[in-house]
Design an enzyme around this catalytic site. Sequence first.
Site, short mmCIF file in Angstrom:
data_model
loop_
_atom_site.label_atom_id
_atom_site.label_comp_id
_atom_site.label_asym_id
_atom_site.label_seq_id
_atom_site.Cartn_x
_atom_site.Cartn_y
_atom_site.Cartn_z
N HIS A 150 11.17 13.89 12.33
CA HIS A 150 11.01 12.61 12.94
C HIS A 150 9.54 12.33 13.25
O HIS A 150 8.92 13.50 13.71
CB HIS A 150 11.85 12.59 14.20
CG HIS A 150 11.82 11.25 15.09
ND1 HIS A 150 12.24 9.95 14.52
CD2 HIS A 150 11.10 10.92 16.03
CE1 HIS A 150 11.71 9.02 15.36
NE2 HIS A 150 11.26 9.68 16.50
N GLY B 275 9.95 -6.38 -22.35
CA GLY B 275 10.55 -5.12 -22.72
C GLY B 275 9.69 -4.30 -23.65
O GLY B 275 8.43 -4.70 -24.15
N ALA C 91 1.53 10.91 -38.54
CA ALA C 91 2.71 11.87 -39.27
C ALA C 91 3.74 10.91 -39.98
O ALA C 91 4.41 10.12 -39.28
CB ALA C 91 3.26 12.88 -38.46
#
Length: 473
Positions: free
Chosen positions: A451, A278, A118
């Site tokens: 626990h 990156g 687009a």
Amino acid sequence: MVVGDVTTGTELLVIGGGPGGYVAAIRGAQLGLDTTLVERDAYGGTCLNHGCIPSKALISAADVAHDAREAEGMGVFADPAVDMNAMTEWKDGVVTRLTRGVESLCKSAGVNLVEGTAEFVDEETVRVAHGGEGQGSETVAFEHAVVATGSRPIEVPDLPFDGEQILSSREALALETVPDDLLVVGAGYIGMELSTVFAKLGADVTVVEMLDDVLPGYEDDVAAVVRERAESLGVGFAFGEAASGWEPLDDGRIRVATTDEDDGIEEYHAEKALVAVGREPVTDTLGLDNVDLDPDGDGFLATDEQARTELDGVFAVGDVAGEPMLAHKAMAEGEVAAEVAAGEPSALDHQAVPAAVFTDPEIGTVGMTYAEAREAGFDPVVGEMPLRASGRALTLDEREGFVRLVADADTEFLLGAQIVGPEASELVAEVGLAIELGARLEDIAGTIHTHPTLSEAVHEAAKAARGEAIHTQ
């Protein structure tokens, strides 16, 4: 309009079918908007097809092999064989199932799916070019548009991707054999995750990073745990060096040169190099000049708390809208954008956006660090539990890492958490909920935790911040 175009209209146009885009489309359809989603590649975007999901699949598979191989201390002796081709096929099966699921969800919600690229024609229309010769294009008029085109790996000029020996993360995740040796350029979260994977699968891995440590942006003691574990797996590091070129060798391998700050040159030989420095937003395909919408200096589209851009009726979500570039942040923004387009009073609240790094061990963070809290004007108090004191961590043969909570000393409101250890990506959710609800240290300290579990470390850290620690000194 181009001659031969088909012209259609929609109330909500979503450009990009990644996490932010498909969520925006589904939410818009749920709210009664006539919604169209345009995707040029594959539903689910980079995250589902070439990022989050396939990388976590390979991480899980590599962990199975590595844990079996290293379990002698538990009395388990094994030497598993790794078939990388079969592992990749399994990973691809997971991806295929999820991409088909996204497509099915969109169709079930009533979203109109369009394949193509687009480009804005003006402030009320886009032209969608369909892939393939002779496929043509169509013009779509819209009332509201959501830009969700995501991001792509940043290419280093001296190491351009060739898909064979100089790889982006996408190609690395598609490898059908484990390279004998792998050079990784960049020690951010992608570089560290994949370095760990390939080291566990048997590759000789070296990481080159121009900064002085791994995982820039994370606190030193957080990064240190991950770096030390990677070193124990055989990963080598070269800090303060930037890649400056490469060349093929006669034996089919490559030589990569690096330069340090004093212009000193080092050379590394490897079968392949992964460049993971990156990601950058994808906006160059959108025709933004046609609508006078300008990205900032880093390529991002500026948005407000309702995901609106400077252009009336146009929203931006996900990686194109800036840091943090996280799939779950994109999803939240997608929902907000759709709700605002539908006239709902929705807005973003970024104070409790968690982040996770799926290294070994994992990292999970949310909210502020101690330094950030001080800078923001708080008088922070910190509570911490080392995992070497956790019964459940020891039964998992995990001793390194910690849970750290940051709170305001006066009010005890939770401000943030930094967690390093197994399942940190899951553990951080409790603190994120606490911050979102405005909970205090006493709320977590007063909540009974099962626990033996890793989540007890969150409980103990809260008690430590209040001076009430039981299991740590």
